[in-house]
Design a protein around this motif. Structure first.
Motif, mmCIF file in Angstrom:
data_model
loop_
_atom_site.group_PDB
_atom_site.id
_atom_site.type_symbol
_atom_site.label_atom_id
_atom_site.label_comp_id
_atom_site.label_asym_id
_atom_site.label_seq_id
_atom_site.Cartn_x
_atom_site.Cartn_y
_atom_site.Cartn_z
ATOM 1 N N GLN A 1 0.859 -1.175 0.000
ATOM 2 C CA GLN A 1 0.000 0.000 0.000
ATOM 3 C C GLN A 1 0.897 1.226 0.000
ATOM 4 O O GLN A 1 1.737 1.391 0.888
ATOM 5 N N CYS B 1 -5.612 -3.284 2.248
ATOM 6 C CA CYS B 1 -5.756 -4.074 1.038
ATOM 7 C C CYS B 1 -5.261 -5.486 1.348
ATOM 8 O O CYS B 1 -4.300 -5.648 2.132
ATOM 9 N N LEU C 1 -8.288 1.954 -4.375
ATOM 10 C CA LEU C 1 -9.597 2.244 -3.786
ATOM 11 C C LEU C 1 -9.908 3.721 -3.971
ATOM 12 O O LEU C 1 -9.055 4.571 -3.689
ATOM 13 N N CYS D 1 -3.006 0.476 -3.924
ATOM 14 C CA CYS D 1 -2.646 -0.886 -3.546
ATOM 15 C C CYS D 1 -2.082 -1.597 -4.776
ATOM 16 O O CYS D 1 -2.717 -1.610 -5.834
ATOM 17 N N TYR E 1 -7.352 1.740 6.327
ATOM 18 C CA TYR E 1 -7.797 0.886 5.242
ATOM 19 C C TYR E 1 -6.709 -0.122 4.892
ATOM 20 O O TYR E 1 -5.533 0.237 4.772
ATOM 21 N N ALA F 1 -13.350 0.094 -6.366
ATOM 22 C CA ALA F 1 -11.962 -0.227 -6.695
ATOM 23 C C ALA F 1 -11.930 -0.890 -8.059
ATOM 24 O O ALA F 1 -12.883 -1.570 -8.457
ATOM 25 N N TRP G 1 -10.590 -5.080 0.012
ATOM 26 C CA TRP G 1 -10.331 -3.905 0.828
ATOM 27 C C TRP G 1 -11.160 -4.013 2.094
ATOM 28 O O TRP G 1 -12.367 -4.252 2.043
#
Lengths: 114, 115
Positions: free
Chosen positions: A6, A91, A76, A23, A89, A65, A35
């Motif tokens: 990320q 991934c 995202l 990501c 967040y 996404a 996600w």
């Protein structure tokens, strides 16, 4: 082996601005991509996932996404940030042969300013 | 329907002490997982149980043991806690229909501090 990167551990946006969380993944087989969002002092909850089919995936709370195989990316986005989007967040990627096992990225903390 | 529950929410241990983290789910899921979350490292899988009666190591199993007590419950044991095990621990569960595409549901976490 599979991995997830990320880009950016912290992202800050103004309320109403575009949210873009990046990501990139590596996988030797077609990946399944997820996600997740984590609000403060809570567990993770699924925002969206890509398995097969349409490469643009829509999730909850207005997030979406796009799976881009050529770029090995699954960024995202949300067109307009809301204060309630402030969270961390994650991934994650799963392989078909790795029964239910997810590999997570390191996370991106999203801050939304008024 | 409480989903995935974890106890305790917070625990302080001294080096060398032991403890068991408890996890239960009421969604009739077959698969359960234990993760640890450390700053800047995302979540890493410690152990998982694909179905009742089976357990397997994940990415970081050293220093931990697990027990799948029944379909609902999956516990994580630290036999001799070390400061490196200071972390937030999450339990998760999922249906076992198509393992690699299924959604995992997470508990609220247990914050563990080892002094």
């Amino acid at each position: 082996a599979q991995s997830v990167t990320q880009l950016g551990s912290h992202v800050s946006v103004s309320e109403g601005a575009l949210v873009l969380l990046r990501c990139n993944y590596s996988s030797s087989v077609p990946p399944y991509l997820f996600w997740y969002v984590q609000y403060p002092n809570q567990g993770l909850q699924l925002l969206l996932k890509y398995t097969t089919g349409a490469t643009l995936v829509k999730g909850i709370n207005g997030f979406e996404a796009e799976f881009k195989k050529s770029e090995t990316s699954f960024h995202l986005t949300k067109p307009s940030a809301h204060m309630s989007d402030a969270a961390e967040y994650f991934c994650a990627v799963s392989r078909g042969t790795s029964y239910g096992k997810l590999t997570f990225g390191q996370g991106t903390i999203l801050t939304v300013h008024p | 329907n409480a989903g995935v529950t974890q106890t305790p929410k917070f625990q302080v241990l001294k080096t060398g002490q032991s403890m068991t983290l408890q996890c239960a789910q009421d969604m009739n899921h077959n698969s359960m997982y234990w993760y640890r979350q450390d700053p800047g490292m995302g979540l890493r899988l410690i152990y998982y149980s694909a179905s009742e009666g089976t357990t397997d190591k994940g990415e970081v199993p050293n220093g931990y043991n697990v027990s799948r007590l029944n379909k609902r419950e999956f516990s994580l044991r630290l036999e001799s806690a070390a400061p490196s095990q200071t972390s937030v621990y999450f339990c998760a569960s999922s249906e076992a229909g198509q393992g690699w595409v299924e959604t995992q549901y997470f508990g609220p976490g247990t914050r563990l501090l080892v002094l």
